[in-house]
Design an enzyme around this catalytic site. Structure first.
Site, PDB file in Angstrom:
ATOM      1  N   ILE A  63       0.895  -1.161   0.000  1.00  0.00           N
ATOM      2  CA  ILE A  63       0.000   0.000   0.000  1.00  0.00           C
ATOM      3  C   ILE A  63       0.930   1.207   0.000  1.00  0.00           C
ATOM      4  O   ILE A  63       1.847   1.294   0.813  1.00  0.00           O
ATOM      5  CB  ILE A  63      -0.948  -0.007   1.219  1.00  0.00           C
ATOM      6  CG1 ILE A  63      -1.840   1.251   1.217  1.00  0.00           C
ATOM      7  CG2 ILE A  63      -0.205  -0.126   2.519  1.00  0.00           C
ATOM      8  CD1 ILE A  63      -2.918   1.220   2.311  1.00  0.00           C
ATOM      9  N   SER A  64       0.731   2.117  -0.939  1.00  0.00           N
ATOM     10  CA  SER A  64       1.666   3.217  -1.131  1.00  0.00           C
ATOM     11  C   SER A  64       1.702   4.178   0.052  1.00  0.00           C
ATOM     12  O   SER A  64       0.737   4.306   0.811  1.00  0.00           O
ATOM     13  CB  SER A  64       1.308   4.002  -2.394  1.00  0.00           C
ATOM     14  OG  SER A  64       1.494   3.227  -3.551  1.00  0.00           O
TER      15      SER A  64
END
Length: 216
Positions: A63-64
């Site tokens: 997840i960025s």
């Protein structure tokens, strides 16, 4: 009265990690203040959900970092009601942010495990308007196009031609591109009057964009 600690964490994230770095799009700031990021990470990592870094979500994916999510969302220059295609559903967080911005979201994920996990979470959160597809994202979703905006949340060696074809005119596509698999630059692709221009932005590092028009 006790305030929700997760809400406090979201507000601090937006204030210190996102707005402080120059993100000004009101819809982006509002969406990231609203979407519960801690629900999109692994249970063991919930305490780190609002940290200034990416987190693993399994299967070699991440997840960025919150700022990168905000930056890519702002580079879309999107308006409420626009149709957007996301390539790389992953945890589902970016799609949820786009939905909270008032966009009509279509998202493609190639990994079956992540597809079903994100689908289940969208149902739980009542994000029923997000449309999902299990497929090679580099091929896009042609039957539902064209799209006013396209966002790719994985790094590839070039801009996939099928995505350019599915981008409306006028339209904007945001994608990490680089010859090195571990280092890319964010590219904002604009289509206007039949012409395509590309503006190179920040250095980033994303997981591989795998598929026919990505890394094989």
């Amino acid at each position: 009265m006790h305030r929700n600690p997760q809400k406090i964490s979201r507000e601090r994230m937006v204030r210190e990690q996102i707005a402080a770095r120059g993100i000004r799009d009101a819809a982006v700031l509002r969406a990231m203040s609203t979407v519960p990021r801690h629900l999109f990470v692994e249970e063991a990592l919930v305490s780190q959900a609002y940290g200034d870094y990416p987190l693993p979500i399994g299967y070699g994916q991440t997840i960025s970092q919150p700022y990168v999510v905000a930056l890519m969302s702002e580079l879309l220059e999107a308006q409420k009601g626009m149709r957007i295609l996301e390539i790389g559903t992953g945890s589902g967080y970016q799609a949820a942010v786009l939905d909270a911005m008032g966009l009509d979201v279509y998202t493609v994920e190639r990994l079956r495990e992540l597809y079903f996990k994100a689908s289940s979470l969208f149902m739980r959160l009542r994000l029923l308007s997000i449309r999902m597809k299990l497929d090679d994202g580099t091929l896009g979703w042609p039957e539902a196009g064209p799209y006013d905006r396209i966002i790719v949340t994985a790094g590839g060696p070039e801009v996939p031609e099928p995505l350019l074809e599915q981008l409306a005119d006028p339209g904007i596509l945001v994608i990490p591109v680089g010859a090195e698999r571990t280092s890319q630059r964010l590219v904002q692709v604009c289509k206007q009057g039949g012409k395509v221009t590309m503006d190179t932005r920040n250095s980033v590092a994303f997981v591989d964009l795998v598929g026919k028009h990505g890394w094989l």
